[in-house]
Write an enzyme that holds these catalytic residues in place. Sequence first.
Site, PDB file in Angstrom:
ATOM      1  N   HIS A 217       0.806  -1.221   0.000  1.00 21.84           N
ATOM      2  CA  HIS A 217       0.000   0.000   0.000  1.00 21.84           C
ATOM      3  C   HIS A 217       0.843   1.277   0.000  1.00 21.84           C
ATOM      4  O   HIS A 217       0.324   2.361  -0.190  1.00 21.84           O
ATOM      5  CB  HIS A 217      -0.985  -0.024   1.172  1.00 21.84           C
ATOM      6  CG  HIS A 217      -2.161  -0.915   0.913  1.00 21.84           C
ATOM      7  ND1 HIS A 217      -3.452  -0.592   1.234  1.00 21.84           N
ATOM      8  CD2 HIS A 217      -2.225  -2.133   0.319  1.00 21.84           C
ATOM      9  CE1 HIS A 217      -4.268  -1.569   0.869  1.00 21.84           C
ATOM     10  NE2 HIS A 217      -3.549  -2.513   0.324  1.00 21.84           N
ATOM     11  N   SER A 221      -0.315  -1.153  -6.241  1.00 20.07           N
ATOM     12  CA  SER A 221       0.002  -2.279  -7.110  1.00 20.07           C
ATOM     13  C   SER A 221       0.786  -1.823  -8.331  1.00 20.07           C
ATOM     14  O   SER A 221       0.582  -0.723  -8.838  1.00 20.07           O
ATOM     15  CB  SER A 221      -1.288  -2.951  -7.581  1.00 20.07           C
ATOM     16  OG  SER A 221      -1.961  -3.550  -6.506  1.00 20.07           O
ATOM     17  N   LYS A 245     -14.168  -7.489  -8.643  1.00 21.63           N
ATOM     18  CA  LYS A 245     -13.374  -8.274  -9.592  1.00 21.63           C
ATOM     19  C   LYS A 245     -12.711  -9.461  -8.872  1.00 21.63           C
ATOM     20  O   LYS A 245     -12.703 -10.585  -9.380  1.00 21.63           O
ATOM     21  CB  LYS A 245     -12.306  -7.375 -10.221  1.00 21.63           C
ATOM     22  CG  LYS A 245     -11.638  -8.009 -11.432  1.00 21.63           C
ATOM     23  CD  LYS A 245     -10.793  -6.996 -12.208  1.00 21.63           C
ATOM     24  CE  LYS A 245     -10.167  -7.655 -13.421  1.00 21.63           C
ATOM     25  NZ  LYS A 245      -9.495  -6.714 -14.308  1.00 21.63           N
ATOM     26  N   ASP A 246     -12.169  -9.209  -7.680  1.00 19.05           N
ATOM     27  CA  ASP A 246     -11.535 -10.280  -6.917  1.00 19.05           C
ATOM     28  C   ASP A 246     -12.562 -11.301  -6.418  1.00 19.05           C
ATOM     29  O   ASP A 246     -12.258 -12.490  -6.319  1.00 19.05           O
ATOM     30  CB  ASP A 246     -10.754  -9.706  -5.724  1.00 19.05           C
ATOM     31  CG  ASP A 246      -9.439  -9.074  -6.162  1.00 19.05           C
ATOM     32  OD1 ASP A 246      -9.154  -9.092  -7.374  1.00 19.05           O
ATOM     33  OD2 ASP A 246      -8.698  -8.568  -5.296  1.00 19.05           O
ATOM     34  N   GLU A 289       5.768 -33.797  -1.780  1.00 17.57           N
ATOM     35  CA  GLU A 289       4.560 -33.238  -2.364  1.00 17.57           C
ATOM     36  C   GLU A 289       4.922 -32.498  -3.653  1.00 17.57           C
ATOM     37  O   GLU A 289       6.048 -32.016  -3.819  1.00 17.57           O
ATOM     38  CB  GLU A 289       3.912 -32.267  -1.374  1.00 17.57           C
ATOM     39  CG  GLU A 289       3.289 -32.977  -0.189  1.00 17.57           C
ATOM     40  CD  GLU A 289       1.905 -33.502  -0.517  1.00 17.57           C
ATOM     41  OE1 GLU A 289       1.822 -34.599  -1.104  1.00 17.57           O
ATOM     42  OE2 GLU A 289       0.926 -32.823  -0.192  1.00 17.57           O
TER      43      GLU A 289
END
Lengths: 420, 257
Positions: A217, A221, A245-246, A289
Site C-alpha cells: 500500500h 500495485s 473483480k476479486d 509433495e
Amino acid sequence: MSASAKPPVFKNPVVRWIDHRLPVFSFMSHELNDYPTPRNLNYMWSFGSLAGIVLVIMILTGIILAMHYTPNSALAFNSVEHIMRDVNYGWLIRYIHMNGASMFFIVVYIHIFRGLYYGSYKAPRELLWLLGILILILMMATAFMGYVLPWGQMSFWGATVITNLFSAIPLVGQDIVTWLWGGYAVDNPTLNRFFSLHYLLPFIIVAVVMLHLIALHRFGSNNPLGIDMKGPQDSIPFHPYYTIKDLFGLAVFLVFYAALVCFAPNLFGEPDNYIPANPLSTPSEIVPEWYFLPYYAILRSIPNKLAGVIAMFGAIALLAVVPWLDRSPVRSARFRPIYQQFFWLLLADCFLLGYCGAHPPSGWYVVAARLATAYYYLHFLVVFPLLGLFERPRPLPMSIGKPVLSPDTAPSGARAKVTP
Amino acid sequence: MARALMKSLALVGLLVAGVLAAALPARADDEALPTVHWSFTGAFGTFDQETLRRGFQVYKEICSNCHSMNLVHYRDLAALGYSEDEIKAIAASFQITDGPNDNGDMYERPGRPSDAFKPPFPNEQAARAANGGALPPDLSLIVKARKGGADYVHDLLTGYTEPPAGMTMQAGMNYDKYFPGHQLAMPQPISDGSVTYIDGTRATTDQEAFDVANFLAWTSEPELVERHRIGVKSVLFLIVLSGLLYAVKRKVWAGIH
C-alpha cells in the site's frame, strides 16, 4: 471516479465516536475505499487476495482439525482416520485443509510468476518482493511439517529424507539433525515439535502478510504496463472495482477447489501415506509433495550432497535477489521482447524440473534435470543481468489512463524512464 | 475485456493442467493394470449396495480369516443397507474381548454395533506366526493405500498364475502378475465358488474379486457418496455464483471503459 485523499466523514454517530478514539474505520476506509489502484489490472492480480483467502481457510480448518488430532506417534495415524470417519464432516474439513495446501501453492506460484512477468519486484517494491519470498519460505516449512502430521509412510520417510539434508553441513551437520529430531531418529519428539511449529508458523505468515500489505500500500500495485500511476485519471478506488473483480475471481477459484476436494481429494497425495509409518520398511520411492518437486529435482541433479543442498536452497535465494539481478529499467515484459521469451522458458524449465523430480533419478531424467538446473541458474545469474544491458525495450505508453496519447501531448518527464 | 479474461483463464487452466501432469505418479511396473468399470468413479459415482453386501460376505468369510479391519465398526454397515436389527445380529455373532471387569478379569461378550470389526489375531506377532512370518495388512484403507486403487485389488486377486519359466520362487511365495515383485506370501484366496452368495449371484473368481474390491473401496472411503453429492451441489452453486458475480462486475465496471 478517482481516489480522494480527503478524510472520510461517517454518518453513523457510533462509528464516528469510535473512530475518533480508535481510527479503525478511517484506516479501513483509507486502505480499501480510497486506496488508489491502477485501473488496468488484469485477472493475474487477483491471485494476491486469493492467497490471503486460502491462508484464512487453512487456519480455520487447521484449528478445527487440531481439536481432533493427536500428535503422538502411536495415535496420530488413527486420529486422522477418526477425523475422516467419526467427526461430523471431518472428512470434508480434512480434505479442504489437505488440498488447500496444494491450492495455496498453485495460487502463490502464479502470484510469483505474475510478479516476474510484469517486473513487480523492481524499485520501489523490492522489500514487498522480499517479504513475499519470506512468506514462500515460511509456507514451505509449514507445508512440510503439516505433511508429517498424519504419520503415514510418506510422512515419516519424507521427514527423514528432508531433515537428513542438514547432515550435509560440514562438522556440525549430524548434531543439527539430532537436535532437529529431538533424538536419534524421526520419532515421537519430532512429531510433537512439528505439530507445535505447524500450528505456530501460519500465524507468523499472517504477520508477514500484514507487512507485505503495508509495503504494497506504500506505492500501490504494479500493473500490466509496468508504468507508475501519474494522476487521478490512472487510478480507481479499490472498492468497489477490485473487490467485485476479486470476488468473481474467488468464485471461479472455488469451483476448481471444490471439484478437487469432492471429486479427486487424493489426486495430489501419495497412496503410501495411507499406510501407517513404519521405521523398518522404506517405501520403494520417496517422493515429496508436488510443490517441492522442482527443488527436489535440483537437489538430486547434483551428485555431491552438500552441493545439492546448497543448489536447492540457492534456487530460492536467487528468487529473493531478483530485484538486484534484473538491471532493466522497464518493468513489464510486454515491453521487453527478449525477456518475454526467456520468461516462458523459465516457466517451462520449472515444469520440467517438477516432472523430473517426480521420477526416479535414472537415465534420461538425470540428464534433463541437470540441464534444467543449469538453465535455472543461467536464467537468474546470466540472462537477468545481461538483458538489462543489451535488450532494447519497446517504447512505453505515456500513462495508464491514456495509453494511446501522442508524444506531443504527453506531460513532460513521462518519457524520462523509457529512453533506452 | 472478455478476451483478456479468456486469456487469463486459459493460462490458469494450462498451469493447473501442467501441475497435474507433473504430480501424477508414473507406474514403473512391467505389467499394466487392467482397468475395471466401477460404479463409484466420476462426479456422480456411487456404491451399489447389493455389490457391497456381496463384497462384505467375501470379506467376512474369506479375507477376515487373516486380515484385520480396525477402522471399520459394525454400525458402519448401515451404509450397506442393513437394518439396525440386522447390524445388531451381525455384531452379536462375534465374541469380543472386553474388560477388565470389577474382578480385574478380561471376558468375552457378544459384539455390539459400536465395536470395531473383530481382528483375526490378538497382535502382530500372532498374525505373523500364523502366516509364515508375513503380516497380512489391515484392509480398512487398502484401496487408498495402493497405486491403482480398486483396480489393483481386483487385479491382484485375479492375477495368480504359474510363475514364468526360469523364475525361482522363494519358499512359501506365490506368483501374482500384478503384485510388485510378483512374489506374494498370500496364497490365492478366492476362486470359483469360494463363497455361496446369499443373493444367488454366481460366485466366479472375477465376481468375488469385483465385489470385495467394491467393499474395500467403501471401507477406504465411506464418505464417497456424500462427498460426490456435496461436490455436485457446491460446484453447480459456485458456477452460478461466478456467473452472477461476473454480471455484477460488468455492471460496476461499466463506467470505467
